[in-house]
Design a protein around this motif. Structure first.
Motif, PDB file in Angstrom:
ATOM      1  N   LEU A 255       0.624  -1.440  -0.077  1.00 13.52           N
ATOM      2  CA  LEU A 255      -0.036   0.329  -0.041  1.00 13.52           C
ATOM      3  C   LEU A 255       0.918   1.215   0.396  1.00 13.52           C
ATOM      4  N   GLY A 256       1.814   1.180   0.934  1.00 17.25           N
ATOM      5  CA  GLY A 256       2.931   2.114   1.533  1.00 17.25           C
ATOM      6  C   GLY A 256       4.173   2.779  -0.919  1.00 17.25           C
ATOM      7  N   HIS A 257       3.996   1.670  -1.186  1.00 14.35           N
ATOM      8  CA  HIS A 257       4.166   2.002  -2.502  1.00 14.35           C
ATOM      9  C   HIS A 257       4.014   1.452  -3.771  1.00 14.35           C
ATOM     10  N   GLY A 258       2.902   0.846  -3.790  1.00 16.17           N
ATOM     11  CA  GLY A 258       2.409   0.660  -4.947  1.00 16.17           C
ATOM     12  C   GLY A 258       1.848   1.610  -5.412  1.00 16.17           C
ATOM     13  N   ALA A 259       1.967   3.121  -5.306  1.00 15.09           N
ATOM     14  CA  ALA A 259       1.224   4.577  -6.223  1.00 15.09           C
ATOM     15  C   ALA A 259       3.131   5.175  -6.674  1.00 15.09           C
ATOM     16  N   LEU A 260       4.338   5.128  -6.002  1.00 14.42           N
ATOM     17  CA  LEU A 260       5.250   5.727  -5.894  1.00 14.42           C
ATOM     18  C   LEU A 260       5.943   5.567  -7.813  1.00 14.42           C
ATOM     19  N   ILE A 261       6.522   6.725  -8.184  1.00 10.54           N
ATOM     20  CA  ILE A 261       7.311   6.597  -9.047  1.00 10.54           C
ATOM     21  C   ILE A 261       8.369   5.653  -8.707  1.00 10.54           C
ATOM     22  N   THR A 262       8.777   4.282  -8.491  1.00 13.41           N
ATOM     23  CA  THR A 262       9.736   3.703  -8.875  1.00 13.41           C
ATOM     24  C   THR A 262       9.423   2.333  -9.182  1.00 13.41           C
ATOM     25  N   SER A 263      10.794   1.608  -9.341  1.00  7.61           N
ATOM     26  CA  SER A 263      10.347   0.574 -10.262  1.00  7.61           C
ATOM     27  C   SER A 263       9.901  -0.721  -8.726  1.00  7.61           C
ATOM     28  N   ASP A 264      10.088  -0.595  -7.675  1.00  7.84           N
ATOM     29  CA  ASP A 264      10.033  -2.226  -7.129  1.00  7.84           C
ATOM     30  C   ASP A 264       8.400  -2.884  -7.147  1.00  7.84           C
TER      31      ASP A 264
ATOM     32  N   ALA B 206       8.489  -4.008 -10.593  1.00  5.96           N
ATOM     33  CA  ALA B 206       9.373  -6.008 -10.931  1.00  5.96           C
ATOM     34  C   ALA B 206       8.750  -6.287 -10.050  1.00  5.96           C
ATOM     35  N   ALA B 207       7.969  -6.596  -8.529  1.00  4.17           N
ATOM     36  CA  ALA B 207       7.359  -7.956  -7.762  1.00  4.17           C
ATOM     37  C   ALA B 207       6.598  -8.126  -9.246  1.00  4.17           C
ATOM     38  N   ALA B 208       5.559  -7.602  -9.770  1.00  2.00           N
ATOM     39  CA  ALA B 208       4.780  -7.782 -10.088  1.00  2.00           C
ATOM     40  C   ALA B 208       5.007  -8.584 -11.583  1.00  2.00           C
TER      41      ALA B 208
ATOM     42  N   LEU C 272      10.092 -12.463 -19.207  1.00  3.41           N
ATOM     43  CA  LEU C 272      10.915 -12.566 -18.467  1.00  3.41           C
ATOM     44  C   LEU C 272      11.679 -11.192 -19.605  1.00  3.41           C
ATOM     45  N   GLY C 273      11.892 -10.822 -20.615  1.00  6.74           N
ATOM     46  CA  GLY C 273      11.925  -9.384 -21.722  1.00  6.74           C
ATOM     47  C   GLY C 273      11.315  -8.692 -20.514  1.00  6.74           C
ATOM     48  N   ILE C 274       9.955  -8.260 -20.841  1.00  8.12           N
ATOM     49  CA  ILE C 274       9.851  -6.916 -19.971  1.00  8.12           C
ATOM     50  C   ILE C 274      10.269  -7.130 -18.281  1.00  8.12           C
ATOM     51  N   GLY C 275      10.227  -7.783 -17.837  1.00  8.37           N
ATOM     52  CA  GLY C 275      10.844  -8.386 -16.846  1.00  8.37           C
ATOM     53  C   GLY C 275      12.383  -7.633 -16.603  1.00  8.37           C
TER      54      GLY C 275
ATOM     55  N   LEU D 226      13.303  -5.230 -18.152  1.00  8.51           N
ATOM     56  CA  LEU D 226      13.005  -3.578 -18.180  1.00  8.51           C
ATOM     57  C   LEU D 226      12.335  -2.862 -17.002  1.00  8.51           C
ATOM     58  N   THR D 227      12.819  -3.570 -16.046  1.00  5.58           N
ATOM     59  CA  THR D 227      12.019  -3.104 -14.643  1.00  5.58           C
ATOM     60  C   THR D 227      12.985  -2.723 -14.331  1.00  5.58           C
ATOM     61  N   LYS D 228      14.059  -4.197 -13.710  1.00  6.76           N
ATOM     62  CA  LYS D 228      14.384  -3.907 -12.285  1.00  6.76           C
ATOM     63  C   LYS D 228      16.028  -5.331 -12.253  1.00  6.76           C
ATOM     64  N   PHE D 229      17.463  -4.423 -12.521  1.00  3.91           N
ATOM     65  CA  PHE D 229      18.443  -5.353 -13.015  1.00  3.91           C
ATOM     66  C   PHE D 229      18.241  -6.532 -11.684  1.00  3.91           C
ATOM     67  N   THR D 230      17.551  -6.596 -10.666  1.00  2.00           N
ATOM     68  CA  THR D 230      17.386  -7.876  -9.944  1.00  2.00           C
ATOM     69  C   THR D 230      17.192  -9.142 -10.604  1.00  2.00           C
ATOM     70  N   LEU D 231      16.281  -8.607 -11.938  1.00  2.00           N
ATOM     71  CA  LEU D 231      14.965  -9.982 -12.158  1.00  2.00           C
ATOM     72  C   LEU D 231      16.725 -10.548 -12.638  1.00  2.00           C
ATOM     73  N   VAL D 232      17.277  -9.753 -13.109  1.00  2.00           N
ATOM     74  CA  VAL D 232      18.551 -10.964 -14.111  1.00  2.00           C
ATOM     75  C   VAL D 232      18.985 -12.093 -13.737  1.00  2.00           C
ATOM     76  N   LEU D 233      18.366 -12.017 -11.985  1.00  2.00           N
ATOM     77  CA  LEU D 233      18.720 -13.835 -11.288  1.00  2.00           C
ATOM     78  C   LEU D 233      18.261 -14.814 -11.826  1.00  2.00           C
ATOM     79  N   LEU D 234      16.069 -13.988 -12.429  1.00  2.00           N
ATOM     80  CA  LEU D 234      15.606 -15.130 -13.336  1.00  2.00           C
ATOM     81  C   LEU D 234      15.845 -15.756 -13.738  1.00  2.00           C
TER      82      LEU D 234
END
Length: 341
Positions: free
Chosen positions: A56-65, A68-70, A100-103, A105-113
């Protein structure tokens, strides 16, 4: 200054644009938990996402987190659908490659996937697909199709800007990619550990700015920042920072729901164990990798891609709800109400 009168309208539009990612994540949470454990578990898992104070705190913030979760959950859900098919279809392959490709584009952490899915596919071939007469060349072909789809989507996201540049042409800021910098050459020549070996001419099939983004992120992690935890400031963080941060930010009742869900792991057969490996391995590895980067401990948002997997798994405590003990039903209902409140 040119948009001074309209800044709040622009920020509002930007924040609204972030909300569909949260909705997508809730939908996939419901689908995955329902398919694993039943519709009651899907409703419970979706409720955890909807009422999470972190979300709820981060869902509408202009960040990629949250995005990236989605995308992390959606990608692994597509991977699960592909891996569990006795004879995987091309539609499942391309859905996974696109997600996987769209992921990426959201956050570098998702390279782990990428390595996670590769290892899971190898295990699935060794212990499942071979029994259904799926040849190795078909699995390899699917892997190539997934990789090419992912690369194409990633390059489309950057409009193919400066893609396929030679590895030796980059100038890196991080020690991991740039090397020690101790050289008689100029600074620009010394900050690329690949420039003086056979890999220098290797074309990098991803956009230059994507590579430089990874380098900049790595450089930030290597430089220690001032961090705060439980009344203490220090230069550099703690390996247990995110454990405490999640314990503080998430309601304690989530631990109760996870405990009840963990009890079910003792009764899993081989197929169910693999299903849970696809669900839990990405969450554990992402959390371990994020926790290992102790140079920056500045907020719980870096662990947001882990939460959807946790909620899908926690939803399992509602499975066989009518058949469980009366005490356990009371405990689960109490924990759900506590969490929502």
């Amino acid at each position: 200054s040119l948009n001074r009168e309209r800044i709040f309208s622009f920020v509002t539009l930007a924040r609204v644009a972030c909300l569909p990612f949260s909705a997508l994540c809730g939908y996939v949470i419901y689908r995955w938990s329902s398919e694993l454990y039943g519709w009651r578990s899907g409703v419970l898992a979706l409720s955890l996402w909807a009422f999470s104070p972190t979300v709820l705190g981060h869902g509408a913030l202009i960040t990629s987190d949250v995005a990236a979760a989605a995308l992390a959950l959606t990608t692994m859900y597509c991977a699960w659908k592909w891996l569990r098919e006795p004879k995987p279809s091309l539609s499942a392959v391309f859905c996974l490659g696109i997600a996987l490709g769209i992921g990426q584009l959201t956050k570098f952490t998702l390279v782990l996937l990428v390595p996670i899915i590769a290892v899971l596919a190898a295990c699935r071939f060794a212990y499942g697909w071979q029994r259904h007469s799926v040849p190795l060349r078909q699995v390899a072909g699917h892997a190539v199709a997934i990789g090419l789809s992912c690369l194409y989507i990633l390059n489309v996201g950057y409009a193919f800007e400066a893609t396929c540049q030679p590895l030796g042409s980059f100038s890196f800021a991080s020690m991991a990619l740039g090397g020690s910098g101790e050289s008689d050459a100029t600074a620009s020549e010394s900050h690329n550990r690949f420039r003086r070996n056979m890999l220098a001419a290797l074309p990098v099939p991803i956009p230059k700015n994507y590579v430089m983004g990874i380098d900049a992120q790595r450089s930030d992690f290597e430089n220690k920042f001032w961090c705060y935890l439980l009344g203490t400031w220090q230069h550099g963080g703690w390996w247990y920072y995110y454990i405490i941060a999640l314990a503080v930010k998430e309601p304690c009742s989530l631990a109760i729901l996870l405990g009840v869900s963990l009890m079910r792991l003792r009764r899993l057969d081989t197929a169910s164990a693999f299903d849970h490996a696809v669900l839990l391995i990405p969450a554990v590895l992402m959390f371990v990798v994020v926790s290992s980067q102790t140079g920056i401990n500045i907020g719980v948002r870096y662990t947001l891609p882990v939460l959807p997997f946790v909620f899908v798994f926690a939803g399992g405590c509602a499975a066989e709800f009518t058949a469980t003990t009366h005490l356990k039903r009371i405990l689960v209902v109490f924990a759900i109400c506590w969490y929502a409140t």
